[in-house]
Design an enzyme around this catalytic site. Structure first.
Site, PDB file in Angstrom:
ATOM      1  N   PRO A  88       0.809  -1.136  -0.018  1.00 46.59           N
ATOM      2  CA  PRO A  88      -0.028   0.112  -0.045  1.00 46.59           C
ATOM      3  C   PRO A  88       0.684   1.144   0.026  1.00 46.59           C
ATOM      4  O   PRO A  88       0.354   2.271  -0.397  1.00 46.59           O
ATOM      5  CB  PRO A  88      -0.951  -0.011   1.285  1.00 46.59           C
ATOM      6  CG  PRO A  88      -0.847  -1.532   1.652  1.00 46.59           C
ATOM      7  CD  PRO A  88       0.703  -2.107   1.343  1.00 46.59           C
ATOM      8  N   GLU A 115      -1.858  -9.264   6.195  1.00 43.42           N
ATOM      9  CA  GLU A 115      -1.552  -8.056   6.873  1.00 43.42           C
ATOM     10  C   GLU A 115      -0.134  -7.710   5.992  1.00 43.42           C
ATOM     11  O   GLU A 115       0.439  -6.655   6.356  1.00 43.42           O
ATOM     12  CB  GLU A 115      -1.290  -8.081   8.213  1.00 43.42           C
ATOM     13  CG  GLU A 115      -2.380  -7.909   9.014  1.00 43.42           C
ATOM     14  CD  GLU A 115      -3.574  -6.647   8.684  1.00 43.42           C
ATOM     15  OE1 GLU A 115      -4.921  -7.085   8.327  1.00 43.42           O
ATOM     16  OE2 GLU A 115      -3.213  -5.745   8.874  1.00 43.42           O
ATOM     17  N   ARG A 152       1.886  -3.973 -22.198  1.00 41.78           N
ATOM     18  CA  ARG A 152       1.520  -3.213 -23.522  1.00 41.78           C
ATOM     19  C   ARG A 152       2.640  -2.367 -23.985  1.00 41.78           C
ATOM     20  O   ARG A 152       2.368  -2.152 -25.255  1.00 41.78           O
ATOM     21  CB  ARG A 152       0.524  -2.285 -23.262  1.00 41.78           C
ATOM     22  CG  ARG A 152       0.606  -1.230 -22.265  1.00 41.78           C
ATOM     23  CD  ARG A 152      -0.428  -0.153 -22.112  1.00 41.78           C
ATOM     24  NE  ARG A 152      -1.049   0.574 -23.308  1.00 41.78           N
ATOM     25  CZ  ARG A 152      -0.071   1.671 -23.450  1.00 41.78           C
ATOM     26  NH1 ARG A 152       0.753   2.369 -23.038  1.00 41.78           N
ATOM     27  NH2 ARG A 152      -0.588   2.315 -24.704  1.00 41.78           N
ATOM     28  N   ASP A 167       5.416   8.498 -31.017  1.00 41.58           N
ATOM     29  CA  ASP A 167       5.726   9.629 -30.142  1.00 41.58           C
ATOM     30  C   ASP A 167       4.685   9.897 -29.248  1.00 41.58           C
ATOM     31  O   ASP A 167       4.023  10.762 -28.736  1.00 41.58           O
ATOM     32  CB  ASP A 167       5.946  10.897 -31.075  1.00 41.58           C
ATOM     33  CG  ASP A 167       5.804  12.130 -29.835  1.00 41.58           C
ATOM     34  OD1 ASP A 167       5.416  13.308 -30.391  1.00 41.58           O
ATOM     35  OD2 ASP A 167       6.511  11.954 -29.140  1.00 41.58           O
TER      36      ASP A 167
HETATM   37  C1  LIG Z   1       0.837  -4.200   4.242  1.00 40.98           C
HETATM   38  O1  LIG Z   1      -0.101  -3.588   4.826  1.00 40.98           O
HETATM   39  C2  LIG Z   1      -1.473  -3.620   4.741  1.00 40.98           C
HETATM   40  C3  LIG Z   1      -2.345  -3.151   5.593  1.00 40.98           C
HETATM   41  C4  LIG Z   1      -3.804  -3.528   5.424  1.00 40.98           C
HETATM   42  C5  LIG Z   1      -4.021  -4.092   4.418  1.00 40.98           C
HETATM   43  C6  LIG Z   1      -3.302  -4.744   3.672  1.00 40.98           C
HETATM   44  C7  LIG Z   1      -3.508  -5.631   2.612  1.00 40.98           C
HETATM   45  N1  LIG Z   1      -2.731  -5.957   1.837  1.00 40.98           N
HETATM   46  C8  LIG Z   1      -2.165  -7.157   1.798  1.00 40.98           C
HETATM   47  C9  LIG Z   1      -1.032  -7.406   0.903  1.00 40.98           C
HETATM   48  C10 LIG Z   1      -1.064  -6.088   0.207  1.00 40.98           C
HETATM   49  C11 LIG Z   1      -0.284  -5.659  -1.351  1.00 40.98           C
HETATM   50  C12 LIG Z   1      -0.698  -4.697  -1.596  1.00 40.98           C
HETATM   51  C13 LIG Z   1      -1.822  -3.909  -1.016  1.00 40.98           C
HETATM   52  C14 LIG Z   1      -1.976  -2.408  -1.598  1.00 40.98           C
HETATM   53  C15 LIG Z   1      -1.328  -1.755  -2.801  1.00 40.98           C
HETATM   54  C16 LIG Z   1      -2.022  -0.520  -2.719  1.00 40.98           C
HETATM   55  N2  LIG Z   1      -1.769   0.315  -3.719  1.00 40.98           N
HETATM   56  N3  LIG Z   1      -3.030  -0.373  -2.126  1.00 40.98           N
HETATM   57  N4  LIG Z   1      -2.937  -1.633  -1.377  1.00 40.98           N
HETATM   58  C17 LIG Z   1      -2.506  -4.223   0.048  1.00 40.98           C
HETATM   59  C18 LIG Z   1      -2.063  -5.487   0.404  1.00 40.98           C
HETATM   60  C19 LIG Z   1      -1.799  -4.553   3.758  1.00 40.98           C
END
Ligand SMILES: COc1cccc(Cn2ccc3ccc(-c4cc(N)[nH]n4)cc32)c1
Length: 238
Positions: A88, A115, A152, A167
């Site tokens: 995230p 998590e 892509r 371009d």
């Molecule tokens: C790690 O910390 C977290 C905290 C709360 C929930 C989650 C859920 N979660 C688990 C693995 C995972 C991988 C990617 C993402 C993700 C990527 C984006 N851009 N948004 N969310 C979310 C993921 C993870």
């Protein structure tokens, strides 16, 4: 290019890898994408992939062993992959990163769930990547977004469209120009005259102006970024 995806939910990728431009690129052999179930790299009879977090707290964490076993197995031969972990709060994915990743011969994308992954998995990772400042339930959708944007760009994947986009604005992260198709007037809304003129030079400059104007209005930081990098021509700057 070859991409290996590690996930506990391989089924999420089924349609993505079968349909559309990406599906054709894979079936034609232009790119190779293999999805691996992390559970297949467990050694216990219950095929456990997660465990409770040390130190307490909510949810579960993906164990390191099955992921390391998968990595070791998949990197026994051939070129070492450039490894991405979707997160995230990783580095924000953008077109520039897509272009950079499209030049790698081999990628591996580790998709977390619950998590997230055990911190020691990050010793395998070259780049932690986020697709935006919002939290999803796992890393699979970010993996598909990244693969779509990267694949892509592989020569031959977009077919004849590729040459027309020599371009391409999008490769510089500029927003696209407005698109119209028949009819020339619909519910009182007319297609801009220039697009009906058949004057290709005028059409091209109208589209370039529309793209720059929209980018300046909605994402001025992209224009500033391109200016700083000297990626805007003199006439584009006027
Ligand atoms: C790690 O910390 C977290 C905290 C709360 C929930 C989650 C859920 N979660 C688990 C693995 C995972 C991988 C990617 C993402 C993700 C990527 C984006 N851009 N948004 N969310 C979310 C993921 C993870």
């Amino acid at each position: 290019m070859r991409i290996d995806v590690l996930t506990v939910l391989p089924g999420l990728f089924d349609c993505f890898l079968k349909e559309g431009v990406i599906g054709k690129a894979i079936s034609s052999g232009k790119v190779e994408v293999k999805v691996h179930n992390i559970r297949d790299f467990t050694t216990d009879k219950h095929r456990v992939v997660d465990d409770v977090p040390y130190g307490g707290g909510p949810g579960m964490v993906l164990k390191p062993e099955p992921i390391f076993r998968a990595y070791d197995e998949l990197t026994k031969e051939g070129e070492k992959p450039y490894v991405l972990l979707t997160e995230p709060w990783g580095e924000k994915f953008n077109q520039e990163m897509a272009v950079e990743l499209s030049k790698k011969p081999r990628l591996m994308i580790i998709c977390g769930r619950y998590e997230g992954v055990d911190e020691r998995v990050k010793s395998l990772v070259d780049r932690e990547v986020s697709i935006g400042d919002y939290v999803l339930t796992g890393g699979e959708l970010p993996a598909m977004v990244i693969m779509d944007a990267v694949l892509r760009l592989i020569p031959g994947v977009l077919g004849n469209l590729e040459s027309l986009r020599a371009d391409s604005f999008s490769d510089r992260g500029l927003l696209g120009y407005p698109n119209y198709t028949r009819p020339a007037e619909f519910r009182g809304m007319k297609v801009p005259e220039v697009l009906l003129s058949g004057h290709h030079k005028k059409i091209e400059s109208w589209r370039k102006e529309q793209s720059l104007r929209k980018t300046l209005e909605r994402r001025p930081e992209i224009i500033e970024n391109l200016k700083r990098k000297g990626l805007l021509t003199k006439e584009e700057l006027e």
